[in-house]
Design an enzyme around this catalytic site. Structure first.
Site, PDB file in Angstrom:
ATOM      1  N   GLY A 129      35.521 124.198  19.841  1.00 16.05           N
ATOM      2  CA  GLY A 129      36.195 123.160  20.910  1.00 16.05           C
ATOM      3  C   GLY A 129      37.792 124.125  21.130  1.00 16.05           C
ATOM      4  N   VAL A 169      25.992 123.370   9.220  1.00 16.75           N
ATOM      5  CA  VAL A 169      27.541 124.001   8.177  1.00 16.75           C
ATOM      6  C   VAL A 169      26.595 122.933   6.686  1.00 16.75           C
ATOM      7  CG1 VAL A 169      29.519 123.703   7.730  1.00 16.75           C
ATOM      8  CG2 VAL A 169      29.177 124.997   9.829  1.00 16.75           C
ATOM      9  N   GLY A 216      36.166 117.714  16.425  1.00 21.58           N
ATOM     10  CA  GLY A 216      36.339 116.962  17.180  1.00 21.58           C
ATOM     11  C   GLY A 216      37.219 115.609  16.762  1.00 21.58           C
ATOM     12  N   ASP A 264      43.776 108.269  24.022  1.00 20.70           N
ATOM     13  CA  ASP A 264      42.100 108.775  22.762  1.00 20.70           C
ATOM     14  C   ASP A 264      41.979 107.622  22.194  1.00 20.70           C
ATOM     15  OD1 ASP A 264      43.530 111.197  23.380  1.00 20.70           O
ATOM     16  OD2 ASP A 264      43.999 111.983  21.610  1.00 20.70           O
ATOM     17  N   ALA A 287      46.326 114.429  27.074  1.00 24.88           N
ATOM     18  CA  ALA A 287      47.470 113.734  26.938  1.00 24.88           C
ATOM     19  C   ALA A 287      47.906 113.358  28.561  1.00 24.88           C
ATOM     20  CB  ALA A 287      48.763 114.934  26.643  1.00 24.88           C
ATOM     21  N   HIS A 295      51.305 135.881  49.750  1.00 25.20           N
ATOM     22  CA  HIS A 295      50.951 137.194  48.989  1.00 25.20           C
ATOM     23  C   HIS A 295      52.392 138.188  48.537  1.00 25.20           C
ATOM     24  CE1 HIS A 295      48.964 140.769  48.487  1.00 25.20           C
ATOM     25  NE2 HIS A 295      50.357 142.187  49.347  1.00 25.20           N
TER      26      HIS A 295
HETATM   27  P1  FAD Z   1      49.077 109.921  20.320  1.00 26.55           P
HETATM   28  O1  FAD Z   1      49.983 111.444  20.875  1.00 26.55           O
HETATM   29  O2  FAD Z   1      47.988 110.102  19.221  1.00 26.55           O
HETATM   30  O3  FAD Z   1      50.050 108.740  19.886  1.00 26.55           O
HETATM   31  C1  FAD Z   1      49.560 107.972  18.962  1.00 26.55           C
HETATM   32  C2  FAD Z   1      51.156 107.584  18.159  1.00 26.55           C
HETATM   33  O4  FAD Z   1      50.727 105.958  17.749  1.00 26.55           O
HETATM   34  C3  FAD Z   1      51.298 108.406  17.242  1.00 26.55           C
HETATM   35  O5  FAD Z   1      52.552 108.812  17.477  1.00 26.55           O
HETATM   36  C4  FAD Z   1      51.308 107.461  15.647  1.00 26.55           C
HETATM   37  O6  FAD Z   1      51.905 107.540  14.678  1.00 26.55           O
HETATM   38  C5  FAD Z   1      51.018 105.984  16.695  1.00 26.55           C
HETATM   39  N1  FAD Z   1      50.665 104.912  15.894  1.00 26.55           N
HETATM   40  C6  FAD Z   1      49.340 105.141  15.663  1.00 26.55           C
HETATM   41  N2  FAD Z   1      49.344 103.627  14.961  1.00 26.55           N
HETATM   42  C7  FAD Z   1      50.291 102.609  14.949  1.00 26.55           C
HETATM   43  C8  FAD Z   1      50.437 101.748  14.331  1.00 26.55           C
HETATM   44  N3  FAD Z   1      49.784 101.361  13.803  1.00 26.55           N
HETATM   45  N4  FAD Z   1      51.864 101.341  14.834  1.00 26.55           N
HETATM   46  C9  FAD Z   1      52.841 102.344  14.905  1.00 26.55           C
HETATM   47  N5  FAD Z   1      52.617 103.488  15.673  1.00 26.55           N
HETATM   48  C10 FAD Z   1      51.499 103.675  15.227  1.00 26.55           C
HETATM   49  N6  FAD Z   1      46.066 117.258  25.582  1.00 26.55           N
HETATM   50  C11 FAD Z   1      46.592 117.614  26.423  1.00 26.55           C
HETATM   51  O7  FAD Z   1      46.175 117.182  27.640  1.00 26.55           O
HETATM   52  N7  FAD Z   1      46.954 118.644  26.462  1.00 26.55           N
HETATM   53  C12 FAD Z   1      47.007 119.701  25.441  1.00 26.55           C
HETATM   54  O8  FAD Z   1      47.218 121.225  25.808  1.00 26.55           O
HETATM   55  C13 FAD Z   1      46.164 119.936  24.499  1.00 26.55           C
HETATM   56  N8  FAD Z   1      46.761 119.771  23.272  1.00 26.55           N
HETATM   57  C14 FAD Z   1      46.536 119.574  21.930  1.00 26.55           C
HETATM   58  C15 FAD Z   1      46.312 120.172  20.894  1.00 26.55           C
HETATM   59  C16 FAD Z   1      46.153 120.347  19.312  1.00 26.55           C
HETATM   60  C17 FAD Z   1      46.178 120.537  18.787  1.00 26.55           C
HETATM   61  C18 FAD Z   1      45.419 118.400  19.742  1.00 26.55           C
HETATM   62  C19 FAD Z   1      45.208 118.102  17.854  1.00 26.55           C
HETATM   63  C20 FAD Z   1      45.666 117.870  20.823  1.00 26.55           C
HETATM   64  C21 FAD Z   1      45.938 118.107  21.338  1.00 26.55           C
HETATM   65  N9  FAD Z   1      45.453 118.078  23.096  1.00 26.55           N
HETATM   66  C22 FAD Z   1      46.080 118.387  24.291  1.00 26.55           C
HETATM   67  C23 FAD Z   1      45.164 116.104  23.175  1.00 26.55           C
HETATM   68  C24 FAD Z   1      46.203 115.027  22.988  1.00 26.55           C
HETATM   69  O9  FAD Z   1      46.857 115.274  21.937  1.00 26.55           O
HETATM   70  C25 FAD Z   1      46.365 113.635  23.100  1.00 26.55           C
HETATM   71  O10 FAD Z   1      44.997 113.205  23.583  1.00 26.55           O
HETATM   72  C26 FAD Z   1      47.179 112.993  22.786  1.00 26.55           C
HETATM   73  O11 FAD Z   1      47.970 112.720  22.467  1.00 26.55           O
HETATM   74  C27 FAD Z   1      46.451 111.296  23.071  1.00 26.55           C
HETATM   75  O12 FAD Z   1      48.065 110.518  22.778  1.00 26.55           O
HETATM   76  P2  FAD Z   1      47.609 108.363  23.229  1.00 26.55           P
HETATM   77  O13 FAD Z   1      49.024 108.858  23.244  1.00 26.55           O
HETATM   78  O14 FAD Z   1      46.803 107.758  23.085  1.00 26.55           O
HETATM   79  O15 FAD Z   1      47.709 109.023  21.022  1.00 26.55           O
HETATM   80  P1  NAI Z   2      36.208 119.848  20.388  1.00 24.28           P
HETATM   81  O1  NAI Z   2      35.148 117.807  20.516  1.00 24.28           O
HETATM   82  O2  NAI Z   2      36.410 120.300  21.911  1.00 24.28           O
HETATM   83  O3  NAI Z   2      34.507 120.544  19.910  1.00 24.28           O
HETATM   84  C1  NAI Z   2      34.035 120.536  18.961  1.00 24.28           C
HETATM   85  C2  NAI Z   2      33.247 121.171  18.226  1.00 24.28           C
HETATM   86  O4  NAI Z   2      32.344 120.998  17.495  1.00 24.28           O
HETATM   87  C3  NAI Z   2      32.414 120.994  19.841  1.00 24.28           C
HETATM   88  O5  NAI Z   2      31.925 122.624  19.763  1.00 24.28           O
HETATM   89  C4  NAI Z   2      30.955 120.345  18.397  1.00 24.28           C
HETATM   90  O6  NAI Z   2      29.688 120.525  19.513  1.00 24.28           O
HETATM   91  C5  NAI Z   2      31.499 121.126  17.746  1.00 24.28           C
HETATM   92  N1  NAI Z   2      31.226 120.746  16.163  1.00 24.28           N
HETATM   93  C6  NAI Z   2      30.589 118.745  15.907  1.00 24.28           C
HETATM   94  N2  NAI Z   2      30.610 119.225  14.707  1.00 24.28           N
HETATM   95  C7  NAI Z   2      30.403 120.511  14.430  1.00 24.28           C
HETATM   96  C8  NAI Z   2      29.413 120.811  13.196  1.00 24.28           C
HETATM   97  N3  NAI Z   2      29.554 120.077  12.406  1.00 24.28           N
HETATM   98  N4  NAI Z   2      29.777 122.301  13.086  1.00 24.28           N
HETATM   99  C9  NAI Z   2      30.093 123.188  13.738  1.00 24.28           C
HETATM  100  N5  NAI Z   2      30.257 122.793  14.880  1.00 24.28           N
HETATM  101  C10 NAI Z   2      30.700 121.487  14.922  1.00 24.28           C
HETATM  102  O7  NAI Z   2      36.758 119.356  19.548  1.00 24.28           O
HETATM  103  P2  NAI Z   2      37.867 119.722  18.730  1.00 24.28           P
HETATM  104  O8  NAI Z   2      38.767 120.749  19.008  1.00 24.28           O
HETATM  105  O9  NAI Z   2      38.746 119.423  17.719  1.00 24.28           O
HETATM  106  O10 NAI Z   2      39.497 118.920  19.907  1.00 24.28           O
HETATM  107  C11 NAI Z   2      40.025 117.713  19.953  1.00 24.28           C
HETATM  108  C12 NAI Z   2      40.211 116.900  21.242  1.00 24.28           C
HETATM  109  O11 NAI Z   2      41.661 116.778  21.217  1.00 24.28           O
HETATM  110  C13 NAI Z   2      39.408 118.021  22.497  1.00 24.28           C
HETATM  111  O12 NAI Z   2      38.352 117.680  22.638  1.00 24.28           O
HETATM  112  C14 NAI Z   2      40.939 117.347  23.640  1.00 24.28           C
HETATM  113  O13 NAI Z   2      39.936 116.378  24.151  1.00 24.28           O
HETATM  114  C15 NAI Z   2      41.859 117.549  22.633  1.00 24.28           C
HETATM  115  N6  NAI Z   2      42.546 118.911  23.171  1.00 24.28           N
HETATM  116  C16 NAI Z   2      42.561 118.987  24.686  1.00 24.28           C
HETATM  117  C17 NAI Z   2      43.463 120.499  24.391  1.00 24.28           C
HETATM  118  C18 NAI Z   2      44.060 120.819  25.677  1.00 24.28           C
HETATM  119  O14 NAI Z   2      43.865 120.125  26.288  1.00 24.28           O
HETATM  120  N7  NAI Z   2      44.448 122.170  26.006  1.00 24.28           N
HETATM  121  C19 NAI Z   2      43.808 121.881  23.266  1.00 24.28           C
HETATM  122  C20 NAI Z   2      43.218 120.884  22.328  1.00 24.28           C
HETATM  123  C21 NAI Z   2      42.840 119.974  21.855  1.00 24.28           C
END
Ligand code: FAD
Ligand code: NAI
Length: 475
Positions: free
Chosen positions: A192, A247, A281, A322, A330, A454
């Site tokens: 993913g 897996v 996921g 989320d 985000a 362009h």
């Molecule tokens: P979060 O960012 O998870 O923030 C939740 C916050 O709440 C955290 O600081 C946590 O500590 C705090 N919290 C939780 N419970 C409590 C509590 N009870 N009291 C006080 N604090 C609490 N999305 C994109 O759009 N573009 C990207 O390029 C992208 N790249 C990603 C790369 C990775 C590796 C990952 C893992 C995710 C990526 N995402 C990306 C997804 C994005 O990070 C999330 O969709 C986004 O952070 C969600 O925002 P949120 O505010 O819902 O939650």
């Molecule tokens: P994902 O949902 O993008 O991908 C998970 C993948 O794992 C899927 O292809 C699924 O079929 C596969 N999968 C699930 N169970 C499996 C198993 N048991 N064995 C093998 N494959 C399996 O989830 P991912 O990569 O963990 O990211 C989570 C979320 O974080 C994304 O869906 C996205 O919302 C957010 N994110 C966004 C980014 C961006 O906007 N550029 C960057 C990174 C994360």
């Protein structure tokens, strides 16, 4: 007596901090509680996105892309380099600096907007006459109450059954962003968004990367034509992708890991790697919220149940990002946050889920908005398609990156744009034009009639719009 606020936001990620800022801008006395700690125990606002998500992953993608360009493309430009090396510690240090700049930026924004920040965990105590009583457990414990509560507690990575994250060998996104040395071999479970982005980082730095994906199709949510083009490019770069696998047991010891799996043909296989990233996921996070105390409704996956307006089952309790339904992005969290703050103020905040863009920051980048061709076919919608390859774009040739295409899907009769899909250079930036167009319900012809600079990659967007009417000029 507990401090009283109009709005209390729990969570300081993109959903939470943006909700707090917008609520404060609208004149509400607003507090935000976030528990994330930096390595010194201090606050680190910005949630998953800033600390172990969007921002650090893009920092590492940038560093590793520079490395790859230096190793592979500089020579084409006549630039000679000898003794190319990567200092992983320095690269990780730069990433941490970028993260800290963002953490501090949000603290500054809170001060600027007069948001009261509490560093600690927020949990429900009870509903009260003043709204809701919230306990903050942190360096000092406090009790505060708020008339409106916005929950933005984010998500956590999902682990494989029987293979918990140890962040040494079996890595979530957290460990994947701080591997101390380039592993010789890297396994990835799940192809993913995280898998592809993190896999790209470490492959560019020299790891041999194998991806095991359960689904039989690559990037199932992406337009098929675009996904195929991307898969071709990733395989050419050396990413080994196995689809349709099951897996099994993961064994981990000091020497490394072995992953038992069954391939698409049903044959038993074993993958042996130095490190394993599991990216299958994410699950909504409500740990420690004590939602039971007030009867907040979650579904069977732990997602906070909300209606179209992000209202929960409790009066004046809202949830965004989320932790609720919809894509885990985000910018989706931020849009919901603004809309909720505006609804609390009696305004008509709105999020258009049809125009939320997606971007995968690999190389080539993949970006899209709206519906895919397979979705339109399944819905029986009559459509026209137009594509334009970057190979025929002058700016892409000058950049030395001609992989991919722009693809338009438009209604067969009205010509309204239904989806735009891009694989190629700077797709992340190019997609904005398509989002604007779709938000204004533009037709493909509208884009085709607009003057584009362009030479620019955006000319490929104009040409793809022209292609809908089969009248490209440069292909
Ligand atoms: P979060 O960012 O998870 O923030 C939740 C916050 O709440 C955290 O600081 C946590 O500590 C705090 N919290 C939780 N419970 C409590 C509590 N009870 N009291 C006080 N604090 C609490 N999305 C994109 O759009 N573009 C990207 O390029 C992208 N790249 C990603 C790369 C990775 C590796 C990952 C893992 C995710 C990526 N995402 C990306 C997804 C994005 O990070 C999330 O969709 C986004 O952070 C969600 O925002 P949120 O505010 O819902 O939650
Ligand atoms: P994902 O949902 O993008 O991908 C998970 C993948 O794992 C899927 O292809 C699924 O079929 C596969 N999968 C699930 N169970 C499996 C198993 N048991 N064995 C093998 N494959 C399996 O989830 P991912 O990569 O963990 O990211 C989570 C979320 O974080 C994304 O869906 C996205 O919302 C957010 N994110 C966004 C980014 C961006 O906007 N550029 C960057 C990174 C994360």
């Amino acid at each position: 007596m507990a401090k009283q606020f109009d709005v209390i936001v729990i969570g300081g990620g993109p959903g939470g901090y943006v909700a707090a800022i917008r609520a404060a801008q609208l004149g509400f006395n607003t507090a935000c509680i976030d528990e994330w700690k930096n390595d010194k125990g201090g606050p680190a606002l910005g949630g998953t996105c800033t600390n172990i998500g969007c921002i650090p992953s893009k920092a590492l993608l940038q560093s590793s892309e520079h490395f790859e360009h230096a190793g592979h493309s500089f020579a084409d430009h006549g630039i000679g380099l000898s003794d190319l090396s990567i200092d992983v510690a320095k690269m990780l240090g730069r990433k941490s600096t970028v993260v800290k700049q963002n953490n501090d930026g949000i603290l500054y924004l809170f001060k600027k907007n007069k948001v009261t920040f509490f560093h600690g965990r927020g949990s429900f105590v009870k509903a009260s006459d003043a709204g809701y009583e919230i306990k903050v457990t942190g360096a000092t414990d406090e009790s505060i109450s708020g008339k409106h509560i916005i929950l933005a507690t984010g998500s956590n990575p999902r682990a494989l059954p029987g293979a918990p994250f140890d962040e040494e060998n079996i890595l979530s996104n957290d460990g994947a962003l701080r591997i101390p040395a380039v592993p010789k071999t890297l396994g990835l479970i799940g192809s993913g968004v995280i898998g592809l982005e993190m896999g790209s980082v470490w492959r560019r730095l020299g790891s041999q990367v194998t991806v095991l994906e359960a689904l039989p199709t690559f990037l199932g949510a992406v337009d098929e034509q675009i996904a195929k083009e991307a898969q071709k490019a990733f395989v050419k770069q050396g990413l080994k992708i196995e689809l349709g696998v099951k897996v099994g047991e993961v064994k981990s010891d000091k020497k490394g890991l072995s992953i038992a799996y069954t391939n698409a043909k049903g044959e038993a296989q074993t993958l042996v790697v130095d490190k394993l990233i599991v990216s299958i996921g994410r699950i909504p996070n409500t740990i420690g919220l004590n939602h039971e105390a007030v009867g907040l409704k979650l579904d069977e996956r732990g997602t906070i149940v909300v209606d179209d307006d992000c209202k929960t089952n409790l009066p004046n309790v809202w949830a965004v990002g989320d932790v609720v339904r919809g894509p885990m992005l985000a910018h989706k969290a931020e849009e919901e946050a603004v809309a909720v703050a505006e609804r609390i103020a009696g305004q008509h905040g709105h999020v258009n889920f049809n125009t939320v863009p997606w971007v995968i920051y690999t190389s080539p980048e993949i970006a899209w908005v709206g519906q895919t061709e397979q979705q339109l076919k399944a819905a029986g919608r009559a459509y026209k398609a137009g594509t334009f390859p970057f190979m025929a774009n002058g700016r892409a040739r000058a950049l030395g990156d001609t992989t991919g295409m722009v693809k338009f899907l438009a209604d067969a009769k009205s010509d309204e744009i239904l989806g735009v899909h891009i694989v190629g250079p700077y797709a992340s930036e190019l997609i904005s034009e398509a989002v604007v167009a779709m938000e204004f319900r533009a037709s493909a012809e509208d884009i085709a009639r607009i003057c584009h600079a362009h030479p620019s990659l955006s000319e490929a967007t104009k040409e793809a719009a022209l292609a809908v009417d089969k009248r490209t000029l440069n292909f």
